[in-house]
Structure formats: C-alpha cells, structure tokens
Design a protein around this motif. Structure first.
Motif, short mmCIF file in Angstrom:
data_model
loop_
_atom_site.label_atom_id
_atom_site.label_comp_id
_atom_site.label_asym_id
_atom_site.label_seq_id
_atom_site.Cartn_x
_atom_site.Cartn_y
_atom_site.Cartn_z
N VAL A 167 -50.64 122.08 3.91
CA VAL A 167 -51.53 122.29 5.05
C VAL A 167 -51.56 123.76 5.46
CG1 VAL A 167 -51.98 121.67 7.45
CG2 VAL A 167 -51.13 119.93 5.86
N TRP A 168 -50.42 124.41 5.40
CA TRP A 168 -50.30 125.78 5.89
C TRP A 168 -50.86 126.82 4.92
CZ3 TRP A 168 -46.79 128.99 3.18
CH2 TRP A 168 -46.71 130.30 3.67
N LEU A 169 -50.64 126.63 3.62
CA LEU A 169 -50.90 127.68 2.64
C LEU A 169 -52.34 128.20 2.63
CD1 LEU A 169 -49.54 129.35 0.45
CD2 LEU A 169 -50.14 127.58 -1.22
N PRO A 170 -53.37 127.34 2.64
CA PRO A 170 -54.75 127.89 2.61
C PRO A 170 -55.10 128.72 3.85
CG PRO A 170 -54.74 125.58 1.96
CD PRO A 170 -53.38 125.87 2.51
N GLY A 171 -54.44 128.47 4.95
CA GLY A 171 -54.72 129.24 6.16
C GLY A 171 -53.64 130.22 6.52
N ALA A 172 -52.84 130.62 5.53
CA ALA A 172 -51.73 131.53 5.81
C ALA A 172 -52.22 132.91 6.22
CB ALA A 172 -50.82 131.65 4.57
N ILE A 173 -53.39 133.31 5.71
CA ILE A 173 -53.97 134.61 6.05
C ILE A 173 -55.43 134.41 6.38
CG2 ILE A 173 -54.39 136.97 5.28
CD1 ILE A 173 -52.19 136.67 3.26
N ALA A 174 -55.86 134.88 7.53
CA ALA A 174 -57.26 134.80 7.94
C ALA A 174 -57.90 136.18 7.82
CB ALA A 174 -57.38 134.27 9.37
N ALA A 175 -59.05 136.23 7.20
CA ALA A 175 -59.72 137.51 6.99
C ALA A 175 -60.06 138.19 8.31
CB ALA A 175 -60.99 137.30 6.16
N VAL A 176 -60.41 137.42 9.32
CA VAL A 176 -60.78 138.03 10.60
C VAL A 176 -59.59 138.72 11.24
CG1 VAL A 176 -60.34 135.89 11.88
CG2 VAL A 176 -61.91 137.58 12.81
N ASN A 177 -58.38 138.17 11.05
CA ASN A 177 -57.19 138.82 11.60
C ASN A 177 -56.89 140.12 10.87
OD1 ASN A 177 -56.82 136.79 13.49
ND2 ASN A 177 -55.48 135.60 12.16
N VAL A 178 -57.15 140.15 9.57
CA VAL A 178 -56.98 141.39 8.81
C VAL A 178 -57.92 142.46 9.34
CG1 VAL A 178 -57.14 142.46 6.53
CG2 VAL A 178 -56.21 140.15 6.76
N LEU A 179 -59.16 142.08 9.64
CA LEU A 179 -60.14 143.04 10.16
C LEU A 179 -59.75 143.53 11.55
CD1 LEU A 179 -63.48 141.37 9.00
CD2 LEU A 179 -62.15 143.15 7.86
N ILE A 180 -59.21 142.63 12.37
CA ILE A 180 -58.76 143.04 13.70
C ILE A 180 -57.66 144.09 13.61
CG2 ILE A 180 -57.53 142.25 15.76
CD1 ILE A 180 -59.03 139.61 15.53
N MET A 181 -56.67 143.84 12.74
CA MET A 181 -55.57 144.78 12.62
C MET A 181 -56.02 146.08 11.95
SD MET A 181 -53.41 143.05 14.19
CE MET A 181 -52.17 144.33 14.08
N ARG A 182 -56.95 145.98 11.03
CA ARG A 182 -57.46 147.20 10.39
C ARG A 182 -58.15 148.09 11.43
NH1 ARG A 182 -62.37 148.93 9.31
NH2 ARG A 182 -62.69 150.46 7.64
N ALA A 183 -58.99 147.49 12.28
CA ALA A 183 -59.67 148.27 13.30
C ALA A 183 -58.68 148.90 14.27
CB ALA A 183 -60.67 147.38 14.05
N THR A 184 -57.62 148.18 14.59
CA THR A 184 -56.61 148.71 15.50
C THR A 184 -55.90 149.91 14.90
OG1 THR A 184 -56.27 146.51 16.45
CG2 THR A 184 -54.53 148.14 16.79
N PHE A 185 -55.44 149.78 13.67
CA PHE A 185 -54.71 150.88 13.03
C PHE A 185 -55.62 152.07 12.73
CE2 PHE A 185 -51.83 147.33 11.41
CZ PHE A 185 -50.91 147.53 12.43
#
Length: 280
Positions: A147-165
């Motif tokens: 259940v967890w593995l397919p949602g382990a990483i969300a693309a939108v969260n990557v974009l949020i952190m990229r914009a922050t950094f």
C-alpha cells in the motif's frame, strides 16, 4: 462626498462579511450537521420537517455502536502505521530530490524536472492495473508495504521542496562556502531551516492523503486485520447492522478528528509555508 465615501466603505465591509459567512456556512455547515446528527438520540428525526439542527436528546450511543460493531482501534492503528510510513518517505525523499533539482550546476536537472511534470499529467486510475500487477509480482499484495510503496514519493512534494530550496539567495550559500561549509553542512544548517514551513505543508498533505486513501488499499488489502480506517468505515456502511445513519455519521466524525487536531496544531506553520515557501 466624505459621507458618501464612508457609507460606501461600510457597505463594502458588510458585503465582505456576508460573503465570508456564506462560505463558512457552505464549508462548515455540513460537518456540523453531521456531528449534531450523530449525537441525536434514537427517537429523534434526522430528516423531514420534524428534524432539528441541534440534538434535543444528546447521546453517544452511535459512537458506542461504532466501536462495538467494528474493531475501530485496530483500523485506526493500521491507518496510523500507513501515515507514519508515508510521512517518513515523503519528508526524506522529496526533500533530497528537491534539493538536487534546485542545484544549478547539475546538468540533468532540467530533463528530470520535465519528466517529473509529465508524470503528474497521468491520473492514478490510468496506471492502477499495471501498478497492482507489479505489486503482486513482487509478492507485496495484502501488505502495508504494498500500500505504501506506490505513494512513497509524490511529485508535487518534490516540486514544493525544489521551489523552497531554489528561493534561498545565492549570496547566503556563497558566504557559507567561504566559511568552509561542505555540501551536507550547508544542507542541514542553511537549507533545511529555510524549509520548515514547506516541510509542514508536506507533512499535512501526506498525512491527509494516507489517512483518507481508500481505492488503493481496497485493491491491495484482502485481510480484514490489515484494513485501514477508510476501509473499515466502508465495511461499516455496507453492514446490515449499521442501517442507522447516526452510526455512519459517528464513524465519519471519528475519521475527521485526527486531521482536525493535526491541522489546528500546526496551522501557523502551514500558512507560513504556503505564503512564503522560503526565506523572507
């Protein structure tokens, strides 16, 4: 002229508050109705002309029935396990990926960024069958990992952190490099403190997504002892014993409480992260 201007401002304030009250009634009204209905006694009407908004004979019988009919404690525990796994992976991996994508000297970041954007164009339902076949071939069906593995990483969260950094001024990093700070030290001492608000946004989004997820756990899980709260509530709604709508409403209120508690506890950091997303 001044009198007319003052009257105009007063009317604008009145209209503003009327609109705010209307939005509040539309968004919070159904939740309050569900809460008050779950507290009504068995003899009180829920619908029709005889129904009242506030309970006349408040009772917790519906909540007791929920815990008697289904193992709610077990479902809540399973949901918390899924939330812990999801939040852990969503904090660690998107943070590292977002940091790498924000590095201007990395040549492959543009291609990876474009690929990440393209992946967000496809809805989950379009890859659901193939995804389940992969999970099944890996012998991970009917497990929490599946259940967890397919949602382990969300693309939108990557974009949020990229914009922050990426919003961290280059001058600050240059000064840290002149002081002899290596890559990891700059990451932990400079970039992570700047991303506190965004991390709270990621945590809240990840918690809500894992807590409310129904479709994918429904596909992967078969054993009732592994059911999450959303699956348990669906079982409660389908049970012939829970024909009373008060019981269904009580179960839904129980599912909403953890989300409300988490949001109230961190709302100050959440709105700060949404508004700023980086160092001001």
């Amino acid at each position: 002229m001044t009198w007319w201007y003052a009257r105009g401002r007063q009317r604008a304030v009145v209209v503003r508050y009327v609109l705010l009250l209307l939005v509040l009634a539309i968004s919070v009204g159904p939740l309050l109705w569900q809460l008050f209905s779950s507290l009504k006694g068995s003899e009180e009407a829920l619908f029709g002309s005889e129904a009242t908004f506030l309970p006349q004979d408040p009772s917790l019988a519906a909540y007791r029935t929920v815990f008697e009919q289904v193992p709610m404690a077990q479902y809540i525990r399973n949901s918390l396990i899924m939330c812990a796994l999801t939040i852990g992976s969503q904090v660690v991996f998107p943070t590292l990926a977002g940091y790498m994508l924000s590095r201007r000297h990395w040549r492959g970041r543009s291609g990876f960024y474009s690929l990440l954007i393209v992946s967000m164009m496809f809805p989950f339902e379009s890859i659901m069958v193939s995804l389940y076949m992969q999970i099944r071939d890996m012998s991970l069906d009917n497990t929490f990992v599946g259940v967890w593995l397919p949602g382990a990483i969300a693309a939108v969260n990557v974009l949020i952190m990229r914009a922050t950094f990426a919003a961290v001024p280059d001058e600050i990093e240059d000064a840290a490099m002149l002081d002899g700070a290596d890559e990891w030290r700059r990451f932990f001492r400079l970039y992570l403190p700047a991303a506190k608000g965004s991390l709270v946004v990621v945590v809240i989004n990840s918690f809500i997504a894992a807590w409310d997820d129904f479709l994918w756990p429904f596909i992967v899980l078969r054993s009732e002892e592994l059911y999450t709260l959303s699956l348990g509530l669906a079982r409660l709604a389908a049970s012939s014993l829970s024909f009373d709508p008060r019981v269904i409403m009580a179960g839904s209120i129980i599912a909403i409480v953890p989300i409300m508690v988490l949001f109230i506890a961190v709302q100050r950091y959440f709105f700060k992260g949404v508004e700023s997303g980086a160092i001001k």
